[in-house]
Design an enzyme around this catalytic site. Structure first.
Site, PDB file in Angstrom:
ATOM      1  N   GLU A 114       9.543   6.854 -14.209  1.00 57.01           N
ATOM      2  CA  GLU A 114       9.462   5.991 -13.786  1.00 57.01           C
ATOM      3  C   GLU A 114       9.289   5.606 -12.964  1.00 57.01           C
ATOM      4  O   GLU A 114       9.028   6.064 -12.411  1.00 57.01           O
ATOM      5  CB  GLU A 114      11.160   5.787 -14.307  1.00 57.01           C
ATOM      6  CG  GLU A 114      11.925   5.852 -12.648  1.00 57.01           C
ATOM      7  CD  GLU A 114      13.236   5.943 -12.968  1.00 57.01           C
ATOM      8  OE1 GLU A 114      14.149   5.226 -12.534  1.00 57.01           O
ATOM      9  OE2 GLU A 114      13.607   7.369 -14.024  1.00 57.01           O
ATOM     10  N   LYS A 116       8.714   2.507  -9.894  1.00 55.55           N
ATOM     11  CA  LYS A 116       9.419   2.386  -8.523  1.00 55.55           C
ATOM     12  C   LYS A 116       9.303   1.010  -8.811  1.00 55.55           C
ATOM     13  O   LYS A 116       8.198   0.569  -7.840  1.00 55.55           O
ATOM     14  CB  LYS A 116       8.612   3.005  -7.266  1.00 55.55           C
ATOM     15  CG  LYS A 116       9.356   2.884  -5.959  1.00 55.55           C
ATOM     16  CD  LYS A 116       8.373   3.542  -5.134  1.00 55.55           C
ATOM     17  CE  LYS A 116       9.300   3.649  -4.005  1.00 55.55           C
ATOM     18  NZ  LYS A 116       9.420   1.958  -2.581  1.00 55.55           N
ATOM     19  N   ASP A 118       8.783  -2.274  -7.241  1.00 57.29           N
ATOM     20  CA  ASP A 118       9.439  -3.022  -5.949  1.00 57.29           C
ATOM     21  C   ASP A 118      10.152  -4.652  -5.390  1.00 57.29           C
ATOM     22  O   ASP A 118       9.565  -5.649  -5.593  1.00 57.29           O
ATOM     23  CB  ASP A 118       8.432  -3.380  -5.137  1.00 57.29           C
ATOM     24  CG  ASP A 118       8.261  -3.695  -3.733  1.00 57.29           C
ATOM     25  OD1 ASP A 118       9.068  -3.614  -2.804  1.00 57.29           O
ATOM     26  OD2 ASP A 118       7.142  -4.671  -2.914  1.00 57.29           O
ATOM     27  N   TYR A 224      18.535   1.830 -13.500  1.00 58.32           N
ATOM     28  CA  TYR A 224      17.716   3.392 -13.587  1.00 58.32           C
ATOM     29  C   TYR A 224      18.475   4.082 -13.465  1.00 58.32           C
ATOM     30  O   TYR A 224      18.599   5.803 -13.142  1.00 58.32           O
ATOM     31  CB  TYR A 224      16.674   3.023 -12.821  1.00 58.32           C
ATOM     32  CG  TYR A 224      16.657   2.541 -11.552  1.00 58.32           C
ATOM     33  CD1 TYR A 224      17.635   3.523 -10.634  1.00 58.32           C
ATOM     34  CD2 TYR A 224      15.857   1.991 -10.727  1.00 58.32           C
ATOM     35  CE1 TYR A 224      17.499   3.272  -8.937  1.00 58.32           C
ATOM     36  CE2 TYR A 224      16.206   1.230  -9.719  1.00 58.32           C
ATOM     37  CZ  TYR A 224      16.993   1.799  -8.698  1.00 58.32           C
ATOM     38  OH  TYR A 224      17.514   1.716  -7.502  1.00 58.32           O
ATOM     39  N   LYS A 316       3.383   7.569  -4.106  1.00 60.83           N
ATOM     40  CA  LYS A 316       3.050   6.620  -3.889  1.00 60.83           C
ATOM     41  C   LYS A 316       0.907   6.665  -3.662  1.00 60.83           C
ATOM     42  O   LYS A 316       0.461   7.374  -3.784  1.00 60.83           O
ATOM     43  CB  LYS A 316       3.243   6.241  -2.257  1.00 60.83           C
ATOM     44  CG  LYS A 316       4.372   5.800  -1.435  1.00 60.83           C
ATOM     45  CD  LYS A 316       5.204   4.384  -2.153  1.00 60.83           C
ATOM     46  CE  LYS A 316       6.057   3.499  -1.971  1.00 60.83           C
ATOM     47  NZ  LYS A 316       6.572   3.297  -0.008  1.00 60.83           N
ATOM     48  N   CYS A 410      -9.498 -23.749  21.644  1.00 58.50           N
ATOM     49  CA  CYS A 410      -8.425 -23.427  20.818  1.00 58.50           C
ATOM     50  C   CYS A 410      -8.111 -24.835  19.717  1.00 58.50           C
ATOM     51  O   CYS A 410      -7.836 -25.345  20.483  1.00 58.50           O
ATOM     52  CB  CYS A 410      -6.751 -23.358  21.460  1.00 58.50           C
ATOM     53  SG  CYS A 410      -5.163 -23.063  20.373  1.00 58.50           S
ATOM     54  N   CYS A 413      -4.725 -26.502  20.602  1.00 59.53           N
ATOM     55  CA  CYS A 413      -4.879 -27.752  21.242  1.00 59.53           C
ATOM     56  C   CYS A 413      -6.129 -28.094  21.852  1.00 59.53           C
ATOM     57  O   CYS A 413      -6.121 -28.834  22.901  1.00 59.53           O
ATOM     58  CB  CYS A 413      -3.743 -27.323  22.246  1.00 59.53           C
ATOM     59  SG  CYS A 413      -4.455 -25.738  23.056  1.00 59.53           S
ATOM     60  N   CYS A 434       0.668 -25.008  24.635  1.00 61.37           N
ATOM     61  CA  CYS A 434      -0.069 -25.159  22.778  1.00 61.37           C
ATOM     62  C   CYS A 434       1.003 -24.891  22.014  1.00 61.37           C
ATOM     63  O   CYS A 434       2.200 -23.801  21.864  1.00 61.37           O
ATOM     64  CB  CYS A 434      -1.312 -23.835  22.944  1.00 61.37           C
ATOM     65  SG  CYS A 434      -1.750 -23.030  21.151  1.00 61.37           S
TER      66      CYS A 434
END
Length: 669
Positions: A114, A116, A118, A224, A316, A410, A413, A434
């Site tokens: 069946e 899997k 998530d 399930y 998987k 950056c 900043c 920053c």
């Protein structure tokens, strides 16, 4: 209408509405319009309000959610909720079959396959055919009682049609992909942060304390499995897993849309290949298949380890790769100041998610792969891993592609960036001011693995920094209810909860505070070590490099980093304010005074275990052992869970003893 007449109509409406719920949510074949359905539900609500003597927790009106909860109670599972071992190859599936045959010689079991899903694992407990409570997995033994939230999910039956006994049903709550997309669009339009993926959205929804808010989320559930309960409680039993699925289907549970019984491992492999071809059409995210022994009595013989059943395994699928256009590159600044280039992509569907961004790691990686803006790139996403650009289709270049170079200032900043000799990372040296680094340090301080301050996530930290209310952890404990309430989209209850969460965090153990300070090279394991060795914050503040080097696991770089951090005047200033605010500065983990099998032992923890690593670290320390972050010849043994990586390899290379969780628990006992 009198009370008796009202009851007759109420019972009729409840039956009719639940029938329409099943037609819509289980059969995907609605028989009336949404307008008609809402009219029936409104009539039922009005009758129940007018005749409260006929109130019932099983009523469809409970689906819209009740009063907000103060907190979740805890529920102890009657059967532990274990996790599954993972495999990534067909060869390992055949190894799984061989292990089973050795445990039950002479038997050739059938298997089921069946998807899997998530989502978030749940267990539903029914008595006399009525839903009594539902809970999360939690630590596998005890979970959160989320009954009121689960009742808002219309595909979960409140009463069973064809069974009036006791049964515990297992499944997964998920957010379907279409609903997830719509929810994120609505959140972005409202100026709120989008959820990263459907699983996070489902988990976050079920943790809400207001069931009415949960009812507004597009949640669904797939069931399930049925627990084999102790004999005293059992009122239902099956010979096979397939029979239990038939039972669930008959009682109007939503069950896996793909379900196959396979007489052999060859059939299992054919089934997982068929599922792989279909899974992009499923309404939920799935990255694999679950294979189970079909015969229930054989499962009893096979038993389980401390973490997982021996009769089931998760297969998987390989990471999915797709091609898409690299539209531009943006730059993120982390809490340590490192600049990370991020690929902005033409949206592409990968592993059930729509990917718009992927990491490019660093400038050296961009140069090595010769990644250019405008390129057709190959992206990969496996499970929860951040999507990454893994290749470039140079054969598709038109000549208009542009090379990318990290900025010399950056982007947050404007400070000129730097690069240490021999390092690949480019960083912003403006640590104190920053904005990106300030936000990152506050988020780290409040994180679950550090001070665990509920409600102080990325969006809230951004608001506090933008409003000038917080620049360092000490500022957080100066916040007032009025200041928090004045922030955008902040309700009274949320403001109260945040102030309370800050107050509660003051009692956290010393190692959590040390970890939260964000001292370079000091993670959770070394923070525990420092707390155990020095006992108090004051003792660590006054420690010299020599004092730190006397601890075996602390090297020169770590020692200099700790001493340098505490000598910084800025750090000393707000550390003093944290003390005045009442934060705990004493180690609370008690060590064993008796001699145990772990006394004086150095242990390294690696891989995925049944509970967070902190759980095992506390047990080791309490038994007189030490937790180390790296493997060496002086390591006594390695506690290794699934997906253990380089530390396990190093242990084998050095001949260090490796224990699995079950062996470790026996040693501890």
């Amino acid at each position: 209408m009198n009370s008796t007449q009202a009851l007759t109509r109420i019972l009729q409406l409840r039956q009719e509405i639940e029938g329409h719920n099943r037609a819509y949510y289980l059969d995907a074949a609605p028989t009336i319009s949404d307008f008609e359905f809402d009219r029936l539900l409104r009539e039922l609500q009005e009758l129940e309000e007018k005749f409260p003597e006929h109130h019932s927790d099983d009523s469809p009106t409970r689906r819209v959610g009740g009063a907000p909860l103060e907190a979740f109670a805890q529920v102890r599972h009657r059967v532990p909720m274990l996790s599954l071992e993972n495999t990534y190859s067909q060869e390992e599936l055949r190894d799984f079959e061989q292990r089973i045959r050795k445990l039950i010689p002479g038997r050739s079991p059938a298997y089921t396959v069946e998807p899997k899903i998530d989502g978030l694992a749940i267990v539903l407990h029914y008595e006399s055919g009525r839903l009594v409570h539902g809970a999360t997995r939690g630590d596998g033994t005890t979970g959160d009682d989320i009954t009121q939230n689960l009742k808002t999910i219309r595909s979960i039956p409140l009463t069973l049609t064809h069974f009036k006994g006791t049964v515990d049903v297992r499944g997964e709550v998920y957010m379907d992909l279409a609903g997830f997309k719509k929810l994120n669009e609505d959140r972005l339009n409202a100026g709120e942060q989008a959820f990263a993926n459907p699983r996070n959205a489902a988990a976050g929804s079920l943790k809400l304390l207001d069931p009415k808010m949960v009812a507004a989320r597009p949640l669904d559930a797939c069931l399930y499995g049925i627990d084999r309960l102790p004999a005293d409680d059992a009122s239902v039993d099956f010979a096979t897993h397939a029979e239990s699925i038939d039972f669930l289907r008959k009682n109007h549970f939503k069950v896996p849309s793909f379900f196959r019984v396979c007489p052999s491992m060859d059939g299992v492999i054919a089934a997982i290949e068929a599922l792989d071809a279909l899974r992009s059409t499923l309404p939920y995210e799935t990255d694999g298949a679950v294979i189970k022994v079909n015969e229930i009595p054989l499962r009893e013989q096979l038993g389980r380890t401390s973490k997982a059943p021996r009769w089931a395994i998760a297969y998987k699928y390989a990471a999915q790769k797709v091609e898409t256009k690299l539209l531009s590159v943006t730059v993120q600044v982390g809490r340590t100041g490192n600049l990370t280039p991020v690929a902005e992509l033409e949206p592409a569907a990968v592993a059930g998610s729509t990917i718009r961004r992927a990491t490019l790691h660093n400038q050296d990686e961009i140069n090595r792969k010769d990644i250019r803006i405008g390129d057709t790139v190959i992206i990969e996403k496996a499970g929860e891993v951040i999507p990454a650009v893994v290749g470039v289709r140079t054969d598709r270049r038109t000549g208009g592609e542009q090379k990318f170079t990290l900025p010399d200032r950056c982007p947050e900043c404007g400070t000129p960036v730097q690069k240490a000799e021999g390092e690949v990372a480019v960083f912003c040296p403006n640590r104190r001011s920053c904005p990106a680094q300030v936000r990152g340090r506050l988020e780290h301080f409040a994180a679950k693995g550090c001070m665990n301050i509920e409600g102080l996530g990325e969006a809230m930290v951004a608001q506090l920094v933008a409003a000038g209310l917080a620049r360092n952890p000490a500022d957080l404990y100066d916040l007032t209810y009025e200041q928090v309430l004045g922030l955008e989209r902040m309700a009274q209850k949320s403001a109260q909860n945040l102030i309370q969460a800050l107050h509660d965090s003051k009692s956290r153990d010393l190692w959590r505070l040390l970890h939260g300070l964000g001292i370079e090279h000091i993670g959770a394991t070394s923070a525990r070590l420092l707390a155990r060795e020095f006992k108090t914050l004051e003792a660590l503040e006054n420690a010299s490099v020599g004092d730190l080097l006397r601890i075996h696991e602390i090297g020169e770089i770590m020692a200099e980093s700790v001493v340098g951090w505490f000598r910084d005047p800025d750090h000393r200033s707000w550390l003093g304010r944290l003390k005045k605010a009442g934060l705990n500065g004493t180690a609370q983990i008690e060590e064993s005074t008796a001699t145990t099998s772990l006394t004086g032992k150095s242990v390294v923890i690696t891989g995925t275990l049944s509970q967070p690593r902190e759980h095992f670290a506390e047990k080791i320390i309490a038994a007189g052992g030490k937790v180390s972050g790296s493997v060496s010849k002086k390591t006594s043994f390695v506690l290794a869970g699934s997906d253990a990586g380089s530390k396990l390899d190093k242990a084998r290379e050095l001949g260090v003893t490796v224990l699995n969780e079950e062996e470790f628990i026996r040693l501890l006992d």
